[in-house]
Design an enzyme around this catalytic site. Sequence first.
Site, short mmCIF file in Angstrom:
data_model
loop_
_atom_site.label_atom_id
_atom_site.label_comp_id
_atom_site.label_asym_id
_atom_site.label_seq_id
_atom_site.Cartn_x
_atom_site.Cartn_y
_atom_site.Cartn_z
N HIS A 94 37.42 32.37 -0.22
CA HIS A 94 37.49 32.70 1.21
C HIS A 94 38.84 33.35 1.48
CE1 HIS A 94 40.27 29.45 2.58
NE2 HIS A 94 39.70 28.71 1.64
N ASP A 96 39.96 33.90 4.72
CA ASP A 96 40.57 33.47 5.99
C ASP A 96 41.63 32.41 5.71
OD1 ASP A 96 38.30 31.79 5.23
OD2 ASP A 96 38.47 30.78 7.17
N ASP A 125 45.96 28.55 -0.56
CA ASP A 125 44.61 28.36 0.01
C ASP A 125 44.17 29.63 0.73
OD1 ASP A 125 42.27 27.31 0.96
OD2 ASP A 125 43.20 25.96 2.40
N GLU A 159 35.70 30.12 5.94
CA GLU A 159 35.58 28.82 5.27
C GLU A 159 36.27 27.73 6.08
OE1 GLU A 159 36.61 25.36 2.78
OE2 GLU A 159 37.99 26.70 3.78
ZN LIG Z 1 40.48 26.87 1.04
#
Ligand SMILES: [Zn+2]
Length: 420
Positions: A94, A96, A125, A159
């Site tokens: 992901h 985002d 992340d 996500e």
């Molecule tokens: Zn993540």
Amino acid sequence: MPIERVLAEVDRAAGEIIDFAQRLIRIPTINPPGEEYEYCANVIGDQLRAHGADVQLLPAVGRIEHTPQHPRINVIGRHAGAAAHAPAIHLNGHFDVVPTGNGWTRDPFGADIADGRLYGRGACDMKAGIAAAVFAAEAIKRAGVAPAAPIEISGTVDEESGGFAGVAWLAEHRFLSRERTRCVIIPEPFGVDRVCIGHRGVYWFEVVAEGRIAHGSMPYLGINAIEGMSHLLDLVRDELGPALFGRVTTMPVVPEQSRHATININGIDGGQPVDDTPSPCVADRCRVVFDRRFLVEEGLERTRAEIAALVVKAQSRMPDVSFSIEDRLVFEPTQTPEDAPVVGALTEAIAQVTGRKASLVASPGTYDQKHVARIAGVPHCVAYGPGQLDLAHQPDEYCSIEDIVSATKVLALAVLKLSS
Ligand SMILES: [Zn+2]
């Protein structure tokens, strides 16, 4: 030997991998509301196209989140294999990121490099993970190896807000499916030597207590819904909480405290607004949102029934208040079998690259694996990627550069094995 050649190509590409991760971090794809998605999908698509993949940009048409102001655009690149119709090895990340929040000492979108670390919102992340996935496939190609199975790489949206316009949309539209997809690896930041095989279940629900309004100077003429709700909160603290703490899953959830079943009180709202001019009224309504994370051993039905019984008990303590329960978000726990080929390929690659024994873990929260399992019907899905999970969503988020390169090698060797 193909393995040595692939590892050498990752080393040779190290600068390109970090540069690509930096370019992604510099795009502030903040969710909510979903900024710069189209641009980021294009940057990923252009890179994949430069690597010779067939690229599709896929707007999440039909989703209400997909608006002209904030379009939801996903991207898939496909490297056709020798067996073009074989199910693909799919790597999904992901793109985002959550809002920056306070406490940063660096530019969250500067992608600074210092002391061997790449800093920025989304560094771990999971934009480093996307870069690792994109270059894992490329290293195999540059090494002159022709995989049998197709290799797909997708970049998806949302996500952090449930993934409904992202991986769920791809699964609903059969870009991910049992027929098309052999397995999925999601490079979420579980660390270079850990493979995440699943997560606990989620039962998000709200409880509404309703009483009767009356003048605040004569509260005995009304029925106070907040007071009614307080009985439920007492029961959650004194009875349910300790009971949940006594339940432990056999799933290898990290951190260890999350091996227990848990409940969180997410929010509460009741009575008159407290900021405006107060009006003297008995609170006739109170609403609480709860986040219950349940274990595979508990199951959803037992979890629901237990909450319903607790609410009945609260009501018996104040019978004039009426309670109702409404589901907000429900996800079953998922767990990929430990003997799935994708687990074996990653653990073997981790040993080859790091010299360490891989550990299998499970996640306390959910991520896009739920959509892969539930909608696409692809049972073999794991998360493996660079970065430390506890740095995700924090100020001064970073990812170790050495880890990015190592994780790219692990992904490349695992994909090589799975696709040959
Ligand atoms: Zn993540």
